[in-house]
Design a protein around this motif. Structure first.
Motif, PDB file in Angstrom:
ATOM      1  N   LEU A   1      12.107  16.060  -1.460  1.00  0.00           N
ATOM      2  CA  LEU A   1      11.245  16.220  -0.665  1.00  0.00           C
ATOM      3  C   LEU A   1      10.786  17.574  -0.866  1.00  0.00           C
ATOM      4  O   LEU A   1       9.633  18.359  -1.365  1.00  0.00           O
ATOM      5  N   PRO A   2      11.807  18.812  -1.399  1.00  0.00           N
ATOM      6  CA  PRO A   2      11.193  19.704  -1.627  1.00  0.00           C
ATOM      7  C   PRO A   2      10.106  20.331  -3.598  1.00  0.00           C
ATOM      8  O   PRO A   2       9.699  20.931  -2.795  1.00  0.00           O
TER       9      PRO A   2
ATOM     10  N   ASN B   1       1.656  21.351   3.824  1.00  0.00           N
ATOM     11  CA  ASN B   1       2.677  20.987   3.786  1.00  0.00           C
ATOM     12  C   ASN B   1       3.632  22.294   3.287  1.00  0.00           C
ATOM     13  O   ASN B   1       4.993  22.342   2.999  1.00  0.00           O
ATOM     14  N   LEU B   2       2.823  23.111   3.293  1.00  0.00           N
ATOM     15  CA  LEU B   2       3.893  24.954   3.145  1.00  0.00           C
ATOM     16  C   LEU B   2       4.635  25.130   4.249  1.00  0.00           C
ATOM     17  O   LEU B   2       5.766  25.682   4.179  1.00  0.00           O
ATOM     18  N   THR B   3       4.236  24.201   5.450  1.00  0.00           N
ATOM     19  CA  THR B   3       4.653  24.179   6.804  1.00  0.00           C
ATOM     20  C   THR B   3       6.120  23.473   7.037  1.00  0.00           C
ATOM     21  O   THR B   3       6.908  23.552   6.720  1.00  0.00           O
ATOM     22  N   ASN B   4       5.697  22.779   5.989  1.00  0.00           N
ATOM     23  CA  ASN B   4       7.241  22.018   5.263  1.00  0.00           C
ATOM     24  C   ASN B   4       7.818  21.493   4.491  1.00  0.00           C
ATOM     25  O   ASN B   4       9.186  22.539   4.145  1.00  0.00           O
TER      26      ASN B   4
ATOM     27  N   THR C   1      11.736  21.204   6.099  1.00  0.00           N
ATOM     28  CA  THR C   1      11.902  20.783   4.884  1.00  0.00           C
ATOM     29  C   THR C   1      13.813  21.287   4.975  1.00  0.00           C
ATOM     30  O   THR C   1      14.645  20.562   4.664  1.00  0.00           O
ATOM     31  N   PRO C   2      13.619  22.334   5.096  1.00  0.00           N
ATOM     32  CA  PRO C   2      15.158  23.667   4.965  1.00  0.00           C
ATOM     33  C   PRO C   2      15.846  22.845   5.972  1.00  0.00           C
ATOM     34  O   PRO C   2      16.990  22.918   5.715  1.00  0.00           O
ATOM     35  N   VAL C   3      15.039  23.313   6.826  1.00  0.00           N
ATOM     36  CA  VAL C   3      15.604  22.951   8.356  1.00  0.00           C
ATOM     37  C   VAL C   3      16.910  21.769   8.213  1.00  0.00           C
ATOM     38  O   VAL C   3      17.798  21.283   8.460  1.00  0.00           O
TER      39      VAL C   3
ATOM     40  N   GLY D   1      16.496  14.947  14.379  1.00  0.00           N
ATOM     41  CA  GLY D   1      15.703  13.760  14.837  1.00  0.00           C
ATOM     42  C   GLY D   1      14.570  14.532  15.104  1.00  0.00           C
ATOM     43  O   GLY D   1      13.805  13.942  14.774  1.00  0.00           O
ATOM     44  N   ILE D   2      14.614  15.425  15.836  1.00  0.00           N
ATOM     45  CA  ILE D   2      14.113  16.529  16.164  1.00  0.00           C
ATOM     46  C   ILE D   2      12.957  17.370  15.190  1.00  0.00           C
ATOM     47  O   ILE D   2      11.298  16.991  15.042  1.00  0.00           O
ATOM     48  N   TYR D   3      13.717  17.907  14.059  1.00  0.00           N
ATOM     49  CA  TYR D   3      13.025  18.608  12.996  1.00  0.00           C
ATOM     50  C   TYR D   3      12.242  17.694  11.801  1.00  0.00           C
ATOM     51  O   TYR D   3      11.788  16.943  11.620  1.00  0.00           O
ATOM     52  N   HIS D   4      13.187  15.857  11.946  1.00  0.00           N
ATOM     53  CA  HIS D   4      12.845  14.919  10.804  1.00  0.00           C
ATOM     54  C   HIS D   4      11.602  14.819  11.368  1.00  0.00           C
ATOM     55  O   HIS D   4      10.588  14.609  10.785  1.00  0.00           O
TER      56      HIS D   4
END
Length: 209
Positions: free
Chosen positions: A84-85, A129-132, A137-139, A179-182
């Motif tokens: 994903l990164p 995409n930048l936010t992800n 994604t890191p969190v 689950g929240i962050y995903h």
């Protein structure tokens, strides 16, 4: 085929396409340079958009589904943490290229309302995409690794019948946060894909076949 050979094949294909492009031969000597420059920015926009669109379509609706159904859950999570990164980095770069080239071809002051909307869609895809890439994604990966660690502790605790309730409580909390962050990451990805989809309709109406 190694990466060098793949890169050379792509460069050679682009060179052949430029050489035999009808626009190059139809241009007069006075406006040939201007036409060629415009064509390069159009090509950059098209390649950036097409790469982002194709990658988003494959990863979101095909690749992840196949992996999820055929790989063990923890292996799937570890694979996602590596993939994903790179995926969001590529999408961010491609969207940046599309935004820059579209902005050059359609300056804001002289653009129509429709063109301004399209630039907004491209900027939205870039922002999502930048936010992800830098936030969700890191969190999500961090929470996933925490969940995996607690699951292993839970398995050990159950085998030894020690502190099961405490581990279960921590595991439930970790699963909830994951689950929240995903979910937020998936939502941002869908919104970016939707923004690209809106721009694809604009491009389809511009193409003469």
């Amino acid at each position: 085929m190694g990466w060098l050979m793949r890169f050379l094949a792509v460069v050679a294909s682009l060179a052949v396409g430029v050489k035999f492009s009808p626009e190059i031969f139809e241009s007069s000597s006075d406006d040939q340079k201007s036409s060629t420059g415009t064509a390069i920015f159009k090509l950059a926009h098209l390649l950036g958009f097409a790469t982002a669109w194709g990658a988003a379509l494959w990863v979101t609706f095909i690749g992840i589904v196949i992996m999820f159904k055929n790989v063990q859950r923890r292996q799937f999570g570890n694979l996602q943490s590596k993939m994903l990164p790179a995926y969001f980095t590529m999408l961010a770069v491609c969207c940046a290229i599309s935004v820059a080239s579209f902005g050059y071809l359609h300056p804001w002051k002289s653009s129509s309302t429709k063109e301004k909307y399209q630039l907004g869609f491209l900027l939205s895809a870039f922002a999502f995409n930048l936010t992800n890439l830098f936030v969700f994604t890191p969190v999500t990966i961090k929470r996933m690794k925490q969940r995996h660690r607690l699951e292993k502790e839970d398995e050990i605790a159950r085998s030894k019948s020690k502190e099961i309730a405490k581990v279960d409580s921590n595991l439930a909390a970790a699963r909830k946060k994951f689950g929240i962050y995903h979910g937020l990451s998936s939502l941002a990805n869908i919104l970016a894909f939707s923004s690209l989809a809106m721009h694809s309709w604009y491009l389809a109406n511009k193409i003469n076949l």
